[in-house]
Design a protein around this motif. Structure first.
Motif, PDB file in Angstrom:
ATOM      1  N   PRO A  51       0.846  -1.200   0.000  1.00  0.00           N
ATOM      2  CA  PRO A  51       0.000   0.000   0.000  1.00  0.00           C
ATOM      3  C   PRO A  51       0.880   1.248   0.000  1.00  0.00           C
ATOM      4  O   PRO A  51       2.083   1.179   0.292  1.00  0.00           O
ATOM      5  CB  PRO A  51      -0.776  -0.129   1.313  1.00  0.00           C
ATOM      6  N   PRO A  52       0.308   2.397  -0.321  1.00  0.00           N
ATOM      7  CA  PRO A  52       1.094   3.637  -0.307  1.00  0.00           C
ATOM      8  C   PRO A  52       1.773   3.849   1.043  1.00  0.00           C
ATOM      9  O   PRO A  52       1.240   3.481   2.087  1.00  0.00           O
ATOM     10  CB  PRO A  52       0.045   4.715  -0.581  1.00  0.00           C
ATOM     11  N   ALA A  54       2.129   6.455   2.771  1.00  0.00           N
ATOM     12  CA  ALA A  54       1.334   7.267   3.697  1.00  0.00           C
ATOM     13  C   ALA A  54       0.310   6.409   4.439  1.00  0.00           C
ATOM     14  O   ALA A  54       0.033   6.640   5.623  1.00  0.00           O
ATOM     15  CB  ALA A  54       0.623   8.380   2.934  1.00  0.00           C
ATOM     16  N   SER A  55      -0.239   5.403   3.769  1.00  0.00           N
ATOM     17  CA  SER A  55      -1.211   4.524   4.419  1.00  0.00           C
ATOM     18  C   SER A  55      -0.549   3.679   5.499  1.00  0.00           C
ATOM     19  O   SER A  55      -1.075   3.542   6.614  1.00  0.00           O
ATOM     20  CB  SER A  55      -1.873   3.616   3.384  1.00  0.00           C
ATOM     21  N   ASN A 341     -10.280   1.106   4.085  1.00  0.00           N
ATOM     22  CA  ASN A 341      -8.988   0.916   3.414  1.00  0.00           C
ATOM     23  C   ASN A 341      -9.153   0.222   2.069  1.00  0.00           C
ATOM     24  O   ASN A 341      -8.447   0.547   1.103  1.00  0.00           O
ATOM     25  CB  ASN A 341      -8.045   0.131   4.319  1.00  0.00           C
ATOM     26  N   ASP A 344     -10.040   2.850  -0.313  1.00  0.00           N
ATOM     27  CA  ASP A 344      -8.843   3.617  -0.694  1.00  0.00           C
ATOM     28  C   ASP A 344      -7.994   2.833  -1.679  1.00  0.00           C
ATOM     29  O   ASP A 344      -7.551   3.370  -2.712  1.00  0.00           O
ATOM     30  CB  ASP A 344      -8.008   3.941   0.547  1.00  0.00           C
ATOM     31  N   PHE A 345      -7.731   1.563  -1.378  1.00  0.00           N
ATOM     32  CA  PHE A 345      -6.859   0.743  -2.224  1.00  0.00           C
ATOM     33  C   PHE A 345      -7.425   0.597  -3.638  1.00  0.00           C
ATOM     34  O   PHE A 345      -6.684   0.491  -4.609  1.00  0.00           O
ATOM     35  CB  PHE A 345      -6.662  -0.642  -1.615  1.00  0.00           C
ATOM     36  N   ASN A 349     -10.890   7.061  -3.424  1.00  0.00           N
ATOM     37  CA  ASN A 349     -10.561   8.381  -2.884  1.00  0.00           C
ATOM     38  C   ASN A 349      -9.291   8.975  -3.481  1.00  0.00           C
ATOM     39  O   ASN A 349      -8.571   9.720  -2.831  1.00  0.00           O
ATOM     40  CB  ASN A 349     -10.448   8.282  -1.361  1.00  0.00           C
ATOM     41  N   ASP A 352      -3.599   8.667  -5.021  1.00  0.00           N
ATOM     42  CA  ASP A 352      -2.560   8.692  -3.994  1.00  0.00           C
ATOM     43  C   ASP A 352      -2.780   7.628  -2.929  1.00  0.00           C
ATOM     44  O   ASP A 352      -1.839   7.205  -2.249  1.00  0.00           O
ATOM     45  CB  ASP A 352      -2.495  10.066  -3.328  1.00  0.00           C
ATOM     46  N   LYS A 353      -4.028   7.178  -2.783  1.00  0.00           N
ATOM     47  CA  LYS A 353      -4.345   6.178  -1.768  1.00  0.00           C
ATOM     48  C   LYS A 353      -4.531   4.786  -2.364  1.00  0.00           C
ATOM     49  O   LYS A 353      -4.789   3.832  -1.631  1.00  0.00           O
ATOM     50  CB  LYS A 353      -5.611   6.580  -1.017  1.00  0.00           C
TER      51      LYS A 353
END
Length: 441
Positions: A51-52, A54-55, A341, A344-345, A349, A352-353
């Motif tokens: 995952p990113p 940031a996550s 999550n 996001d993945f 959103n 970037d996520k």
């Protein structure tokens, strides 16, 4: 698993089988597990990118758990899981649980039961494929993607051949493919991956389901030996399609991913009967990898009298018994499979996520969110399939000897397509392997 699956070579099957056989005789040094859930670093090994950052940083900030991520190819990962578990040596705190390995992992007791750490009962309604990871009353892994077999069609090619109503039965589907060929729209309209690899096995399972049957009963006995059985008819249909020129001759050595990427994505065929969920959005609608953008759609898989089931082949994540930090790994798995999550993945959103190569959440609620906001190509069709027609390949759970069985399936179906075996001989060989393996041979 992810939308484009790689063929699993026979060498990997043999290696895993040999390592599994050693499990009862190798003791190893063992691993001392910690119950700490903060201030620790866990190793997560999966066959996908992480995952990113940031996550993961946000997860660390909220839990005190640092994640070291290893992206390793599927074949090597399965070997590592078997080797580490057999020798009782540590290699990861959380790792892949493939649907096809659930029976083997459960019997060998290589993974902790997830219900010990997660309220799995509360997940069942939102994760319909959780049943694919349940064996002997225990949940071996939590599905993190929803993958199932689907039928894809090039609508432009079907329309050009004069097909005005999309087929709902296998007979009509076959006639439409013949019409596409006769009209000269494309010489070989159907992609079947006849290379001796896992993709051929799963294609047969899906076709068997469409013909109204299952592969094995609860005791691992073959359900496809009679010429009137769905499994026998499915094998005959596949081989006949190849010999009648509906399938490209070169497909005798084409794997599932090769057929999807090189044939379907470039207009060389008009349909894949056993394609992978997510491929329309992640492959066929991507201009850099496809010349059929806006042409391919999902079709409810044709069955005998109407649409048939869609067999599941998802990936999950679980905790090996050799994990150093099982409690911390459980907290990560809960986070990794949370609805927010997964959204996001999947890119709901923003990029970037998003998690690269993650196309289809395992939670129905997230699939519905993506479809409602137009973020999932074919989302309404896929969501409906996941809710109502997705089924486990083996309702009683994958047998512990699945790798050897699959090897028998794809080896003999490949031989039937080459003409070195008749369909009847191939079916008898596959059934013989199933009976021998079920008897412990």
């Amino acid at each position: 698993m992810l939308s484009i699956r790689q063929a699993r070579p026979a060498a990997v099957v043999g290696a895993l089988s040999c390592l599994a056989l050693l499990a009862t005789s190798c003791s190893g040094g063992g691993v001392s597990a910690s119950s700490a859930t903060s201030g620790v670093t866990i190793n997560v090994s999966l066959a996908i990118p992480s995952p990113p950052k940031a996550s993961l940083d946000a997860f660390t900030k909220s839990t005190g758990i640092t994640v070291k991520w290893t992206d390793i190819d599927w074949d090597s990962l399965q070997t590592k899981i078997a080797a580490g578990s057999t020798a009782k040596t540590y290699f990861a705190d959380a790792t892949d649980v493939d649907w096809s390995r659930v029976g083997q992992l459960g019997k060998l007791n290589w993974f902790y039961p997830m219900e010990r750490y997660v309220d799995t009962k509360s997940l069942a309604a939102d994760m319909p494929q959780l049943s694919s990871f349940t064996i002997g009353g225990h949940v071996v892994g939590i599905p993190f993607d929803a993958s199932f077999l689907v039928t894809t069609v090039n609508k432009k090619m079907f329309a050009k051949a004069g097909v005005t109503t999309m087929p709902k039965t296998i007979d009509q589907y076959t006639q439409d493919l013949k019409q596409i060929k006769t009209k000269g729209v494309v010489q070989y309209p159907l992609n079947i991956p006849f290379a001796a690899a896992e993709g051929l096995s799963t294609y047969w399972y899906q076709t068997t389901g469409a013909f109204g049957g299952t592969i094995l009963d609860g005791q691992g006995r073959p359900q496809f030996t009679s010429p009137d059985s769905p499994g026998y008819k499915a094998a005959q249909w596949m081989v006949d399609a190849f010999k009648q020129g509906l399938v490209p001759p070169g497909n005798i050595n084409v794997t599932d991913s090769q057929g999807q990427q090189k044939l379907m994505a470039h207009g060389q065929v008009a349909s894949v009967f056993g394609d992978y969920s997510g491929n329309v959005g992640s492959l066929y609608e991507v201009p850099s990898s496809s010349t059929v953008v806006k042409q391919v759609d999902y079709l409810r898989t044709p069955g005998v009298t109407g649409p048939g089931p869609n067999l599941s082949n998802p990936d999950g994540i679980g905790i090996p018994r050799t994990a150093k930090h099982p409690q911390a790994a459980a907290k990560f798995i809960q986070w990794f499979t949370e609805g927010a999550n997964q959204a996001d993945f999947a890119g709901l959103n923003g990029p970037d996520k998003a998690l690269p190569s993650y196309n289809f959440p395992s939670r129905l609620s997230v699939v519905d969110q993506l479809a409602a906001k137009g973020k999932l190509i074919g989302g309404s069709s896929l969501g409906a399939m996941l809710k109502s027609s997705a089924r486990p390949v083996f309702p009683a759970g994958a047998p512990t000897w699945y790798p050897q069985f699959s090897n028998a399936v794809y080896t003999n179906l490949h031989s039937a397509a080459t003409g070195s075996l008749t369909v009847d001989a191939a079916i008898k060989a596959i059934a013989g392997a199933a009976n021998r393996l079920a008897n412990g041979g």
